[in-house]
Structures are given as C-alpha cells and as structure tokens.
Design a protein around this motif. Structure first.
Motif, PDB file in Angstrom:
ATOM      1  N   GLN A  44       0.840  -1.195   0.000  1.00  0.00           N
ATOM      2  CA  GLN A  44       0.000   0.000   0.000  1.00  0.00           C
ATOM      3  C   GLN A  44       0.882   1.255   0.000  1.00  0.00           C
ATOM      4  O   GLN A  44       0.583   2.218  -0.705  1.00  0.00           O
ATOM      5  N   GLN A  45       1.963   1.238   0.758  1.00  0.00           N
ATOM      6  CA  GLN A  45       2.882   2.376   0.758  1.00  0.00           C
ATOM      7  C   GLN A  45       3.509   2.548  -0.622  1.00  0.00           C
ATOM      8  O   GLN A  45       3.631   3.669  -1.121  1.00  0.00           O
ATOM      9  N   GLU A  46       3.890   1.426  -1.243  1.00  0.00           N
ATOM     10  CA  GLU A  46       4.461   1.482  -2.589  1.00  0.00           C
ATOM     11  C   GLU A  46       3.431   2.016  -3.581  1.00  0.00           C
ATOM     12  O   GLU A  46       3.755   2.837  -4.444  1.00  0.00           O
ATOM     13  N   LEU A  47       2.184   1.591  -3.430  1.00  0.00           N
ATOM     14  CA  LEU A  47       1.114   2.072  -4.301  1.00  0.00           C
ATOM     15  C   LEU A  47       0.906   3.575  -4.127  1.00  0.00           C
ATOM     16  O   LEU A  47       0.744   4.301  -5.115  1.00  0.00           O
ATOM     17  N   LEU A  48       0.937   4.050  -2.886  1.00  0.00           N
ATOM     18  CA  LEU A  48       0.792   5.488  -2.633  1.00  0.00           C
ATOM     19  C   LEU A  48       1.945   6.275  -3.255  1.00  0.00           C
ATOM     20  O   LEU A  48       1.738   7.355  -3.822  1.00  0.00           O
TER      21      LEU A  48
END
Length: 182
Positions: free
Chosen positions: A112-116
């Motif tokens: 999710q952090q990578e997606l953000l």
C-alpha cells in the motif's frame, strides 16, 4: 486397551488457610480440598497429557462445613484446572496464525505504501505532461498566428508587386510556378 490410572497420594494432609467462612449455600471460590479418590483420568481430552485428575461426574453435594472439617488430603483445584487447560490447549497453531497474519499485514502495508508512492509519482508526471501539453498548445497557437500573418503579408506583397510591375510579375509567375496548396 487398558486405562492407565494415576492418582495423587500425598504423604500427609494439607490444611488450606481460609479467610472467613463462606455464606451458607455457597461454595468457596479458589482452593478447595477434595479427596484424590474422587478423581480419575478417564475424562481427559484425547491428545493432551493427563494429570490424573478430573472433576467427578457425580458432583459434590457436601456442605461448607464438609470442606472446612475435611481431614482428606488437599488438592489445589485452580492449579489443577490451569494445568489441564494448559495441557489441553496448544497455542502453536494460533501463534503460527498470528505470525502469518503479521507477515501478511506487513506485506500489505508495504504494498500500500508502494502504491501510494507510485500514485504520487503518477500525479507529478501527469502534472508535468499537462504543463508540457498546455505549453505545446500555446506554441501551436503562436505558430498558427505567425503563419497567418506571414501568409497575409506575402499575399499583400504579391498583389503590390503585380500592380506595380505587371509584365515582370507575369514572366516570373510563368518561370517560377508554384501551387497554393502549401
């Protein structure tokens, strides 16, 4: 298959301290003296280690006075129940499940952090592309305006030259013919 019976046989009776006598009709909570002969290991759970104790199926119908005046050996029921629950419950699968859940949660949070981060990068790139597109539109409009001005200027010079020097203009157009489709 023969049942293995193991009983707790203390060498001497153990007196259990009591704070105050319990009200009539209520059993004391906590440590209770029970005769070891009332216990058997036949009710133990399959797969668990047997301690040799179980709660008698017939129950105990004695009174409070029976507990206090009993000269039978004492058994710590709370410790016995704790041991039985400890032996019957294997926390390993639960621990593995928690570890798997924590790992999955960590992977999910990382993704999710990578997606953000990728979303923020895409937003910045989109902003740059929009800026470049708007600048390209502005340049295209300016170029069109310049071409229209140049076309009008050439047409004006052409008509001026045709009026001022008609014979030379006619000879030049025959010699240097071009199409107006540009």
């Amino acid at each position: 298959m023969a049942a293995h019976h193991s009983y707790y046989h203390p060498t001497m009776a153990m007196n259990m301290p009591s704070k105050a006598p319990a009200p009539a009709g209520l059993y004391p909570v906590g440590r209770v003296a029970v005769a070891p002969s009332d216990f058997s290991d036949t009710s133990s759970t399959a797969g668990s280690r047997t301690t040799g104790y179980s709660v008698p199926s017939s129950g105990y119908a004695g009174s409070i006075g029976d507990y206090e005046s009993s000269s039978m050996s004492g058994v710590d029921v709370v410790d016995m129940l704790n041991d039985r629950v400890h032996d019957a419950f294997d926390p390993t699968p639960l621990d593995r499940g928690l570890v798997t859940q924590a790992q999955t949660s960590g992977h999910l949070n990382a993704k999710q952090q990578e997606l953000l981060e990728l979303q923020a990068l895409a937003q910045r790139r989109l902003k740059g592309v929009r800026s470049n597109f708007n600048e390209g539109l502005k340049t295209a409009r300016e170029t069109k305006r310049d071409l229209e001005w140049t076309s009008k200027r050439v047409s004006a010079l052409k008509s001026k030259a045709e009026k001022a020097h008609p014979d030379e203009y006619r000879r030049a157009t025959k010699k240097y013919a071009y199409s107006d489709e540009y």
